[in-house]
Scaffold this motif. Structure first.
Motif, mmCIF file in Angstrom:
data_model
loop_
_atom_site.group_PDB
_atom_site.id
_atom_site.type_symbol
_atom_site.label_atom_id
_atom_site.label_comp_id
_atom_site.label_asym_id
_atom_site.label_seq_id
_atom_site.Cartn_x
_atom_site.Cartn_y
_atom_site.Cartn_z
ATOM 1 N N GLN A 40 15.821 86.306 -13.186
ATOM 2 C CA GLN A 40 15.560 87.201 -14.317
ATOM 3 C C GLN A 40 16.699 87.147 -15.323
ATOM 4 O OE1 GLN A 40 14.837 91.196 -12.990
ATOM 5 N NE2 GLN A 40 12.989 90.650 -11.849
ATOM 6 N N THR A 41 17.916 87.205 -14.805
ATOM 7 C CA THR A 41 19.088 87.162 -15.680
ATOM 8 C C THR A 41 19.133 85.849 -16.457
ATOM 9 O OG1 THR A 41 20.272 88.510 -14.076
ATOM 10 C CG2 THR A 41 21.593 87.395 -15.718
ATOM 11 N N ALA A 42 18.888 84.756 -15.767
ATOM 12 C CA ALA A 42 18.913 83.448 -16.434
ATOM 13 C C ALA A 42 17.824 83.341 -17.490
ATOM 14 C CB ALA A 42 18.763 82.340 -15.395
ATOM 15 N N LEU A 43 16.646 83.881 -17.194
ATOM 16 C CA LEU A 43 15.541 83.806 -18.157
ATOM 17 C C LEU A 43 15.839 84.591 -19.428
ATOM 18 C CD1 LEU A 43 12.421 84.111 -15.840
ATOM 19 C CD2 LEU A 43 12.992 82.188 -17.304
ATOM 20 N N LEU A 44 16.525 85.701 -19.287
ATOM 21 C CA LEU A 44 16.784 86.544 -20.454
ATOM 22 C C LEU A 44 18.060 86.171 -21.212
ATOM 23 C CD1 LEU A 44 15.709 89.978 -18.971
ATOM 24 C CD2 LEU A 44 14.442 88.543 -20.576
ATOM 25 N N LEU A 45 19.035 85.578 -20.516
ATOM 26 C CA LEU A 45 20.318 85.327 -21.164
ATOM 27 C C LEU A 45 20.607 83.855 -21.466
ATOM 28 C CD1 LEU A 45 22.510 87.830 -19.122
ATOM 29 C CD2 LEU A 45 21.414 88.168 -21.350
ATOM 30 N N ASP A 46 20.078 82.952 -20.664
ATOM 31 C CA ASP A 46 20.358 81.531 -20.857
ATOM 32 C C ASP A 46 19.254 80.891 -21.695
ATOM 33 O OD1 ASP A 46 21.556 79.038 -20.621
ATOM 34 O OD2 ASP A 46 20.459 78.580 -18.773
ATOM 35 N N GLU A 47 19.659 80.386 -22.854
ATOM 36 C CA GLU A 47 18.684 79.824 -23.800
ATOM 37 C C GLU A 47 17.988 78.592 -23.229
ATOM 38 O OE1 GLU A 47 18.824 77.968 -28.258
ATOM 39 O OE2 GLU A 47 20.033 79.751 -27.874
ATOM 40 N N LYS A 48 18.729 77.716 -22.559
ATOM 41 C CA LYS A 48 18.129 76.495 -22.009
ATOM 42 C C LYS A 48 17.096 76.826 -20.935
ATOM 43 C CE LYS A 48 21.784 73.169 -22.869
ATOM 44 N NZ LYS A 48 22.703 72.189 -22.282
ATOM 45 N N THR A 49 17.423 77.784 -20.066
ATOM 46 C CA THR A 49 16.484 78.187 -19.011
ATOM 47 C C THR A 49 15.232 78.805 -19.624
ATOM 48 O OG1 THR A 49 18.337 78.591 -17.511
ATOM 49 C CG2 THR A 49 16.223 79.577 -16.926
ATOM 50 N N SER A 50 15.427 79.645 -20.620
ATOM 51 C CA SER A 50 14.281 80.286 -21.287
ATOM 52 C C SER A 50 13.366 79.250 -21.923
ATOM 53 C CB SER A 50 14.765 81.258 -22.365
ATOM 54 O OG SER A 50 15.370 82.374 -21.799
ATOM 55 N N LYS A 51 13.959 78.302 -22.641
ATOM 56 C CA LYS A 51 13.159 77.278 -23.316
ATOM 57 C C LYS A 51 12.417 76.405 -22.307
ATOM 58 C CE LYS A 51 15.779 76.888 -27.595
ATOM 59 N NZ LYS A 51 16.552 76.009 -28.474
ATOM 60 N N ALA A 52 13.084 76.028 -21.234
ATOM 61 C CA ALA A 52 12.435 75.196 -20.216
ATOM 62 C C ALA A 52 11.289 75.953 -19.551
ATOM 63 C CB ALA A 52 13.454 74.760 -19.165
ATOM 64 N N PRO B 50 4.915 91.319 -23.997
ATOM 65 C CA PRO B 50 4.645 91.986 -22.713
ATOM 66 C C PRO B 50 4.330 90.999 -21.592
ATOM 67 C CG PRO B 50 3.420 93.050 -24.472
ATOM 68 C CD PRO B 50 4.059 91.825 -25.061
ATOM 69 N N SER B 51 3.648 89.926 -21.908
ATOM 70 C CA SER B 51 3.300 88.945 -20.874
ATOM 71 C C SER B 51 4.548 88.237 -20.345
ATOM 72 C CB SER B 51 2.299 87.922 -21.409
ATOM 73 O OG SER B 51 2.824 87.282 -22.552
ATOM 74 N N PHE B 52 5.496 87.945 -21.232
ATOM 75 C CA PHE B 52 6.737 87.299 -20.787
ATOM 76 C C PHE B 52 7.584 88.286 -20.002
ATOM 77 C CE2 PHE B 52 11.080 85.654 -21.216
ATOM 78 C CZ PHE B 52 10.888 84.360 -20.769
ATOM 79 N N ARG B 53 7.615 89.537 -20.436
ATOM 80 C CA ARG B 53 8.348 90.580 -19.701
ATOM 81 C C ARG B 53 7.793 90.719 -18.289
ATOM 82 N NH1 ARG B 53 13.252 91.957 -21.261
ATOM 83 N NH2 ARG B 53 13.334 92.963 -23.267
ATOM 84 N N SER B 54 6.480 90.722 -18.189
ATOM 85 C CA SER B 54 5.833 90.822 -16.884
ATOM 86 C C SER B 54 6.202 89.632 -16.002
ATOM 87 C CB SER B 54 4.321 90.906 -17.070
ATOM 88 O OG SER B 54 3.662 90.801 -15.857
ATOM 89 N N TYR B 55 6.220 88.447 -16.591
ATOM 90 C CA TYR B 55 6.594 87.249 -15.849
ATOM 91 C C TYR B 55 8.036 87.355 -15.355
ATOM 92 C CZ TYR B 55 7.822 82.440 -14.771
ATOM 93 O OH TYR B 55 8.269 81.324 -14.134
ATOM 94 N N VAL B 56 8.936 87.779 -16.223
ATOM 95 C CA VAL B 56 10.353 87.893 -15.861
ATOM 96 C C VAL B 56 10.526 88.906 -14.725
ATOM 97 C CG1 VAL B 56 12.623 88.657 -16.679
ATOM 98 C CG2 VAL B 56 11.226 87.160 -18.109
ATOM 99 N N GLU B 57 9.816 90.024 -14.810
ATOM 100 C CA GLU B 57 9.928 91.053 -13.770
ATOM 101 C C GLU B 57 9.407 90.586 -12.422
ATOM 102 O OE1 GLU B 57 7.947 94.398 -15.454
ATOM 103 O OE2 GLU B 57 9.546 94.778 -16.917
ATOM 104 N N SER B 58 8.533 89.601 -12.420
ATOM 105 C CA SER B 58 7.988 89.092 -11.161
ATOM 106 C C SER B 58 8.911 88.068 -10.493
ATOM 107 C CB SER B 58 6.614 88.460 -11.397
ATOM 108 O OG SER B 58 6.746 87.231 -12.084
ATOM 109 N N ARG B 59 9.961 87.650 -11.186
ATOM 110 C CA ARG B 59 10.891 86.651 -10.662
ATOM 111 C C ARG B 59 12.033 87.322 -9.902
ATOM 112 N NH1 ARG B 59 7.789 83.027 -10.272
ATOM 113 N NH2 ARG B 59 9.538 81.729 -9.708
ATOM 114 N N PRO B 60 12.756 86.569 -9.067
ATOM 115 C CA PRO B 60 13.926 87.126 -8.363
ATOM 116 C C PRO B 60 15.006 87.564 -9.364
ATOM 117 C CG PRO B 60 13.312 84.974 -7.466
ATOM 118 C CD PRO B 60 12.475 85.198 -8.672
ATOM 119 N N PRO B 61 15.842 88.526 -8.984
ATOM 120 C CA PRO B 61 16.845 89.071 -9.918
ATOM 121 C C PRO B 61 17.762 88.019 -10.548
ATOM 122 C CG PRO B 61 16.745 90.415 -7.949
ATOM 123 C CD PRO B 61 15.847 89.228 -7.707
ATOM 124 N N LYS B 62 18.207 87.046 -9.787
ATOM 125 C CA LYS B 62 19.097 86.032 -10.346
ATOM 126 C C LYS B 62 18.378 85.216 -11.431
ATOM 127 C CE LYS B 62 22.308 82.441 -8.893
ATOM 128 N NZ LYS B 62 22.838 81.664 -7.765
#
Length: 100
Positions: free
Chosen positions: A27-39, A13-25
């Protein structure tokens, strides 16, 4: 970090909340791109570690200040002032400097 662990982090839930607080572009990178998520997870973990270190330091300082006060350690009563002699205060302040 294996993909299975990354999936677990994505479901938190904390990561979901963080992702929702980011700009839409982003958000997509955080959820779909493994390198972006890990960084991002690495950056957030480093920030958490830094915050935790500062918090623990603060707790130690407050403990050093209040551990030798009589009965009302944090001064719940305005009129009950806990004055210390200079000889009593100097070791406490030295301890605080060592902590910091």
């Amino acid at each position: 970090m294996p993909p299975a662990q990354l999936d677990v982090i994505h479901k938190l839930p904390s990561f979901r909340s963080y992702v929702e607080s980011r700009p839409p572009k982003e958000q997509t990178a955080l959820l779909l791109d493994e390198k972006t998520s890990k960084a991002t997870v690495r950056t957030l973990m480093n920030e958490l570690d830094s915050w935790h270190g500062r918090f623990c330091c603060l707790v130690k300082v407050v403990h050093a200040l209040t551990s030798s006060l009589p009965s009302t350690p944090l001064g719940r009563q305005q009129d009950a002032k806990a004055y210390m002699a200079r000889e009593e205060l100097l070791p406490i302040l030295t301890n605080i400097l060592d902590i910091l």
